[in-house]
Each structure stands twice: as structure tokens, then as C-alpha cells.
Design an enzyme around this catalytic site. Structure first.
Site, PDB file in Angstrom:
ATOM      1  N   CYS A   2       0.833  -1.202   0.000  1.00 49.37           N
ATOM      2  CA  CYS A   2       0.000   0.000   0.000  1.00 49.37           C
ATOM      3  C   CYS A   2       0.867   1.252   0.000  1.00 49.37           C
ATOM      4  CB  CYS A   2      -0.859   0.045   1.252  1.00 49.37           C
ATOM      5  SG  CYS A   2      -1.848  -1.420   1.490  1.00 49.37           S
ATOM      6  N   ARG A  27       4.821   0.432  -6.867  1.00 47.31           N
ATOM      7  CA  ARG A  27       4.907  -0.480  -5.720  1.00 47.31           C
ATOM      8  C   ARG A  27       3.962  -1.667  -5.866  1.00 47.31           C
ATOM      9  NH1 ARG A  27       6.624   1.952  -0.876  1.00 47.31           N
ATOM     10  NH2 ARG A  27       5.069   0.774   0.250  1.00 47.31           N
ATOM     11  N   TRP A  75      -2.805  -2.670  -1.552  1.00 51.35           N
ATOM     12  CA  TRP A  75      -2.355  -4.022  -1.921  1.00 51.35           C
ATOM     13  C   TRP A  75      -3.053  -4.906  -0.896  1.00 51.35           C
ATOM     14  CZ3 TRP A  75       0.710  -6.711  -5.339  1.00 51.35           C
ATOM     15  CH2 TRP A  75       1.250  -7.931  -4.916  1.00 51.35           C
ATOM     16  N   ASN A 101      -1.406   2.280   5.971  1.00 54.75           N
ATOM     17  CA  ASN A 101      -0.446   1.258   5.537  1.00 54.75           C
ATOM     18  C   ASN A 101      -0.121   0.414   6.749  1.00 54.75           C
ATOM     19  OD1 ASN A 101       0.123   1.921   2.985  1.00 54.75           O
ATOM     20  ND2 ASN A 101       2.160   2.736   3.370  1.00 54.75           N
ATOM     21  N   GLY A 102      -0.022  -0.888   6.582  1.00 59.45           N
ATOM     22  CA  GLY A 102       0.372  -1.719   7.722  1.00 59.45           C
ATOM     23  C   GLY A 102      -0.735  -2.694   8.074  1.00 59.45           C
ATOM     24  N   GLU A 478      17.277 -23.084  -9.225  1.00 58.52           N
ATOM     25  CA  GLU A 478      16.899 -21.677  -9.156  1.00 58.52           C
ATOM     26  C   GLU A 478      18.104 -20.760  -9.388  1.00 58.52           C
ATOM     27  OE1 GLU A 478      14.357 -20.095  -9.415  1.00 58.52           O
ATOM     28  OE2 GLU A 478      14.612 -18.152  -8.476  1.00 58.52           O
ATOM     29  N   LYS A 482      18.164 -18.023 -12.391  1.00 57.80           N
ATOM     30  CA  LYS A 482      18.359 -16.595 -12.085  1.00 57.80           C
ATOM     31  C   LYS A 482      19.446 -16.029 -12.981  1.00 57.80           C
ATOM     32  CE  LYS A 482      15.829 -15.668 -10.497  1.00 57.80           C
ATOM     33  NZ  LYS A 482      14.491 -15.892 -10.158  1.00 57.80           N
ATOM     34  N   GLU A 485      18.444 -16.015 -16.913  1.00 55.78           N
ATOM     35  CA  GLU A 485      17.365 -15.135 -17.382  1.00 55.78           C
ATOM     36  C   GLU A 485      17.765 -13.664 -17.383  1.00 55.78           C
ATOM     37  OE1 GLU A 485      13.775 -15.087 -15.003  1.00 55.78           O
ATOM     38  OE2 GLU A 485      14.918 -15.361 -13.178  1.00 55.78           O
ATOM     39  N   HIS A 501      27.321 -38.842 -16.229  1.00 55.27           N
ATOM     40  CA  HIS A 501      26.567 -39.633 -17.205  1.00 55.27           C
ATOM     41  C   HIS A 501      26.422 -38.914 -18.544  1.00 55.27           C
ATOM     42  CE1 HIS A 501      25.788 -42.707 -14.272  1.00 55.27           C
ATOM     43  NE2 HIS A 501      25.455 -41.764 -13.395  1.00 55.27           N
ATOM     44  N   LYS A 600       6.691 -10.289 -16.555  1.00 58.21           N
ATOM     45  CA  LYS A 600       6.535 -10.560 -15.123  1.00 58.21           C
ATOM     46  C   LYS A 600       5.436 -11.573 -14.866  1.00 58.21           C
ATOM     47  CE  LYS A 600       7.410 -10.152 -10.793  1.00 58.21           C
ATOM     48  NZ  LYS A 600       8.535 -11.017 -10.364  1.00 58.21           N
TER      49      LYS A 600
END
Ligand code: F6R
Length: 605
Positions: A2, A27, A75, A101-102, A478, A482, A485, A501, A600
Site C-alpha cells: 500500500c 509499488r 495491496w 499502511n500496515g 533456481e 536466475k 534469465e 553420465h 513478469k
């Protein structure tokens, strides 16, 4: 997350607030709203979705006038994204409006108390209790009522409040949530984030926890928690908008890497009570299931691979992890005894949604692990656990991944507790290790400058390997993604024991092999794989736990990360790998936040 903003002065507040909200858009948010004082009443406008929808509503309301107001981008946390849940919230008597906010942790208790006095609540939010309590406490003195109100609130807040009875006055207060006052000439502002202020003023007051500001067009008075006026310094800032949005970081990816301790804390802490894992949102009988199937895409799938190891190890139930784009067309064997866990940061990934629908059709129960509240996956699932990572802007996920793994670990411990496959001692020890993840993540971030130097050394390796065994292998998947990409270098993750192998044919002098060595049970085995690649001329960068001395004899470079339970190690060991990917990409001049060919949120197949 938020964002809040406010203005009081001589100009119309609406356009200034909307401009501030646009600045906060980066944000991430799902709805927005503004309120102004005008003609002794409070006028409000709210819209679900983009700030541009709110602008359209504003432009269609020529009477929406007032020179003092507050604004919010939301948010969603408590309650779905909707006009009703969007801020500002108005007290039942219409006298006060608040943006917040919070999280108010004791909102349920305050709400029940106020409902007993006949106060009706409109929204599902925790925020509404602030404004209703304020109106209840108000006996003619705005400041007194606000001080009394905030003394009841537990949790975190940055709030801005206006009153129909006090034209031109805004009160703003802060506890564990950012708040700045913008100082102008004949007009003043507040905001949760410098971005909403810098185009209007560069003179700011940093508010500290427990402080309250009384903002009028000509003055800003700041009070301590007892209501005594205090002196605050005015700080002059010289940030431009772009750097302000990134809190001074050059890229969102770095900002989000650095936010991981906080994101982990927000995901973990509210769910641990008296050393027990509590999922209020999960009324699930684990005994009903004879297998678990995890599905997701990309990094979320990699989190699922870690989750498979943790759940299988603690719950002694067969677990499979599979990419959603395969599962959806495979006619998988599952029924009402199958628990399907779908993982998605955005909650909108097309393949994941399709796979989850397929599983539901086969009778499976679906539990979603999602970051975006009210997203399609969150709504379609039978059960949903949210990661509280906050909005992720960089295309390459970082805090999304680590919070997913942390939540999967919490789920595994919770489920093992229900299935009685974990001893009391092991349960308690896992809970302690989970609680310590934020602090350990912070310590892993201390490797930043060392990782930067290593990236400067290795950035021109055109092809790399990430190797590991068991949980380290899951983390290697991962780490490798990272790197490739965002730096566009060829990189492959391999189970260390599988190299011989075939793939070992690609090892040649100078090739960089990143060896993840935190899974100590198989450390000696990974060391023998390190020796095999070194014998063929590879250079080895190893990631191991603090205290591991022998790794220094094997690898060319070593990064030591804080020790944790082996099942949780991926959360910590991935952090230097994220930093490594970031700095390698930077050295190669890549567009870090928006890598080529990637989006995204992959909402198409
Ligand atoms: C990689 C990355 C992607 C996503 C994948 C799934 O850094 O971000 O691989 O993990 O596209 O996205 P979500 O989690 O939104 O379903």
C-alpha cells in the site's frame, strides 16, 4: 504494498493526490481511492484496478472539490480487492476518513467491541477499526481522539486522517511503517514513500515510531506518543523520481533481494504462536491424502522442488513436483486423496491455472501458495496461503521465491505435526530455524560486496554449471535460472552425481562450476564431483555453511552462508546466487529489471 499520501494547502487536492498515487503505482496495488474535505463534509472516490480508473471517476465528478485530502493505493491483505475494501475508509457518522499502511493485529477485538455499541462496519479490512474507533473517541478534540485511538492499536501503521469538522487539518501517525511529511510554502504533504513527494517538495520530515503530525497549510507540528510537541529536523533530499521509486537502489531486483529479510519476517511471524505453526486459513485434514502433487512454473516450480524434499522428509508421504505446462496435458493420475499444491507469485500464470483446473476436475484438493491477494489462482483454489512478500516489480523473482520456500517449509512442519510424523523435539527445532530465517537471510546479504567481486572475476564465462545434491540440487535449479534469465549466459543446473553420465563432456578448462554444498549429509559426495570437474580444468565457486573448513581445499572460491536446518538451506544459499546473477548481468550490461523476451506475469500459454 500500500501507499498513502495527503495534501493540505490552497490548491485543489484531487489532482495533487492523484498525481501522488500515480507515483506510488510502481509499488504494486489492486485498488485506489481519495477523500477530500469540502463544504463541511468528506467526499470520497474509490476504484478497483488502476489509478487511471480513479482518474476517470474524478474527471466525471466536477463537484469533487476540496483543498485538503488523503489518498491510498491498496495491496489487499484483509479482504479482497474491491471498492468497498479500498481506502479511504469513512467513519459511520461520516465525520472522519482514514488511509492506512500496515496491519492492525488486534482489529478483530476492537471491531467486536465497537459492534457491541451498534457501530456498523462496511468493509472486511483491519483499517476500518481505526476510523470507527476515532469517531467513537471523538468528543470535539481531534488530536486527543487520535492519540487515544492509536494507543489501542497493535501492529504496524502509517495513517493519515481528515475530519469534516476540522477543515485544512490532517493528522498523520506512524508505528513500524514508513511515513514522511513534505514541507512546502503555504501547503504541506505527507506520504509513505518519497516518490509521492519529490515532484512537489524536496524538504521532508522523517517521522519516527510513536510520533503524530498535525499538518495544516502553514505549519507542521509533531508530537511524541504522550502528545508533547517535539522539534524535528527538516531534511533536504536531492533524489529524482526514478531513484526514489527504487529507494535509492539502481534496480528493483536489488531492492527486492535486499527486502528478503523483511518479506520472510512478514510471511513467517504472524503464523507462529507460542512456538506453534498456526494457519488460521487452513481447515485441512492431512490424513485424507495419500499423496501430494506440487505444480507451478519457473522459479515457483523450483520452490516446489524444495517443497517436495521438505514435505516428503517430514510428512513421509509421496510428493511429486511437476511443471504446470506438462501436468496440464498429461492426464495425471490423481483423485480425492491427492492434495495438489500450486505455487505462484502473481497468481495469474496461465499454465498454472490450467493445471490446477485439471487437478480439480480429477477430484484433487487444491492448496495455493500465492503472493497477490485476490488473484485468479487464490480465488480458484480450495485453500490459499499467502506469502506476504509485497509487490515484486523486477521480472526475475527473488523475494517471491524465498517466501514461497519458507511457507512450504512451514506447511510441511504443520502437516507433519498433524500426521504425527515429526517428534516434538524436531518440530520445535524446525520452528526455531524457520523463525531465524529472516536474520540468517540478512547475514547472507552481508556477502554482497564479496559476491560483487566474484561476479567481476567470472562474468565473461559463456557457459556455467550449477551442481548440488538433494536440497542443494533444488536450489541449484533456481540459481541457474536466475543467472541465465538476466545475464543471457548459458547455464545449466545438474544433480551433481549425474554429471558423469554425459554432461561432464562439456567441462573444459576455465569453465565455471558453481557447487552448492550446504546439504551436509552428502557433502563428501559433492566434493568428489567437485574433484571430477576440477580434474578437467573447471574453476569452482562453492557455497557452503559457515564453519565448513574443508571446502577451502576443494574450491577456487568459497562463499560461506549462515548454517540452518538442511531442509531450509535453499532459502539462505540462494541469496548469494541471486546477488551473483545480478552482478554478472550488470557486468554484461544487461537490462536487469526487464530481461529480453520475458514478462513478469505470463498470462498466456
Ligand atoms: C523467474 C520467474 C519466473 C516465474 C514463473 C511463474 O525469475 O520469475 O520463472 O517464477 O513465470 O510465475 P508465477 O510465480 O507468477 O506463477
Amino acid at each position: 504494498m500500500c501507499g498513502i499520501t495527503g495534501y493540505t494547502g490552497v490548491n485543489q487536492a484531487g489532482p495533487i493526490l492523484l498525481e501522488g498515487l500515480k507515483r506510488l503505482e510502481y509499488r504494486g496495488y489492486d485498488s485506489a481511492g481519495i477523500a477530500v474535505q469540502g463544504d463541511n463534509e468528506i467526499k470520497m472516490l474509490k476504484a478497483t484496478g488502476k489509478v487511471s480508473h480513479l482518474v476517470d471517476k474524478f474527471e466525471a465528478e466536477p463537484d469533487f472539490k476540496g483543498v485538503c485530502g488523503i489518498g491510498h493505493t491498496r495491496w489487499a491483505t484483509h479482504g479482497i480487492p474491491s471498492d468497498t475494501n479500498a481506502h479511504p475508509h469513512l467513519s459511520a457518522d461520516g465525520k472522519f476518513a482514514v488511509v492506512h499502511n500496515g496491519i492492525i493485529e488486534n482489529f478483530a477485538e476492537i471491531r467486536a467491541e465497537l459492534q457491541k455499541y451498534g457501530i456498523e462496519f462496511k468493509s472486511e479490512t483491519d483499517t476500518e477499526v481505526i476510523v470507527q474507533l476515532l469517531a467513537y473517541n471523538y468528543k470535539g478534540n481531534f488530536k486527543k481522539a487520535l492519540m487515544k485511538t492509536i494507543s489501542r492499536l497493535n501492529g504496524s501503521y502509517a495513517i493519515g486522517v481528515i475530519s469534516a469538522e476540522h477543515p485544512g487539518t490532517i493528522f498523520a501517525a506512524k508505528l513500524s511503517s514508513p511515513l514522511l511529511i513534505g514541507v512546502g510554502i503555504g501547503e504541506n504533504y505527507f506520504a509513505s514513500d518519497i516518490t509521492a513527494l519529490v515532484s512537489n517538495t524536496k524538504d521532508v520530515i522523517d517521522m519516527d515510531d510513536g510520533e503524530v503530525a498535525e499538518i495544516t497549510p502553514d505549519a507542521v507540528k509533531v508530537y511524541d506518543h504522550s502528545g508533547n510537541e517535539i522539534n524535528k529536523e527538516i531534511r533536504h533530499i536531492n533524489w529524482d523520481i526514478a531513484s526514489a521509486e527504487k529507494s535509492g537502489y539502481e534496480h528493483f531486483m536489488m531492492k527486492e533481494i535486499m527486502e528478503q529479510p523483511q518479506a520472510l519476517k512478514a510471511t513467517i511471524e504472524p503464523r507462529i504462536r507460542d512456538e506453534e505453526i498456526v494457519f488460521e486459513e487452513l481447515d485441512l485434514d492431512m490424513k485424507k491424502f495419500n499423496r501430494v502433487h506440487i505444480t507451478a512454473c519457473g522459479s515457483a516450480y523450483h520452490a516446489g522442488c524444495v517443497g517436495r524434499g521438505i514435505i516428503e522428509s517430514l510428512c513421509r508421504i509421496p510428493v511429486e513436483a511437476e511443471v504446470a505446462s506438462e501436468l496440464r496435458y498429461r492426464d495425471p493420475i490423481m483423485d480425492d486423496k491427492t492434495l495438489v499444491i500450486v505455487i505462484s507469485q502473481s497468481g495469474e500464470t496461465a499454465d498454472t491455472i490450467a493445471a490446477m483446473k485439471e487437478c480439480k476436475e480429477k477430484g484433487a484438493t487444491v492448496l495455493a501458495i500465492v503472493n497477490v491477494v485476490g488473484s485468479s489462482i487464490a480465488k480458484l483454489a480450495d485453500y490459499c496461503l499467502y506469502t506476504w512478500a509485497g509487490p515484486e516489480i523486477a521480472v526475475a523473482t527473488t523475494k517471491g521465491y524465498t517466501t514461497q520456500v519458507a511457507l512450504l517449509a512451514m506447511f510441511a512442519v504443520w502437516a507433519a505435526g498433524q500426521l504425527k510424523t515429526i517428534s516434538h523435539g524436531a518440530y520445535a527445532s524446525m520452528v526455531i530455524d524457520i523463525m531465524r530465517l529472516p536474520e540468517r537471510a540478512q547475514r547472507a546479504l552481508d556477502l554482497n560486496s564479496r559476491v560483487k567481486k566474484l561476479a567481476e572475476k567470472y562474468y565473461d564465462n559463456q557457459s556455467l554449471f550449477f551442481i548440488g545434491r538433494n536440497m542443494d540440487y533444488a536450489a541449484a535449479l533456481e540459481g541457474s535460472l536466475k543467472l541465465k534469465e538476466i545475464s543471457y549466459l548459458h547455464s545449466e543446473a545438474y544433480a551433481a552425481g549425474e554429471l558423469k553420465h554425459g554432461t561432464i563432456a562439456l567441462i573444459e578448462p576455465g569453465r565455471l562450476v558453481v557447487a552448492l554444498c550446504c546439504y551436509e549429509k552428502l557433502f563428501e559426495k559433492t566434493v568428489s564431483n567437485i574433484q571430477q570437474v576440477k580434474a578437467r580444468g573447471a574453476r569452482v565457486l562453492a557455497v557452503a555453511h559457515e564453519g565448513n573448513r574443508s571446502i577451502f581445499q576443494e574450491a577456487d572460491d568459497v562463499l560461506l552462508v549462515p548454517q540452518t536446518d538442511p531442509l531450509l538451506a535453499p532459502v539462505i544459499e540462494i541469496i548469494p546466487m541471486q546477488l551473483f546473477a545480478y552482478y554478472v548481468a550488470k557486468e554484461n550490461g544487461c537490462d536487469i529489471d526487464k530481461p529480453k523476451n520475458l514478462a513478469k506475469s505470463v498470462t498466456v500459454e
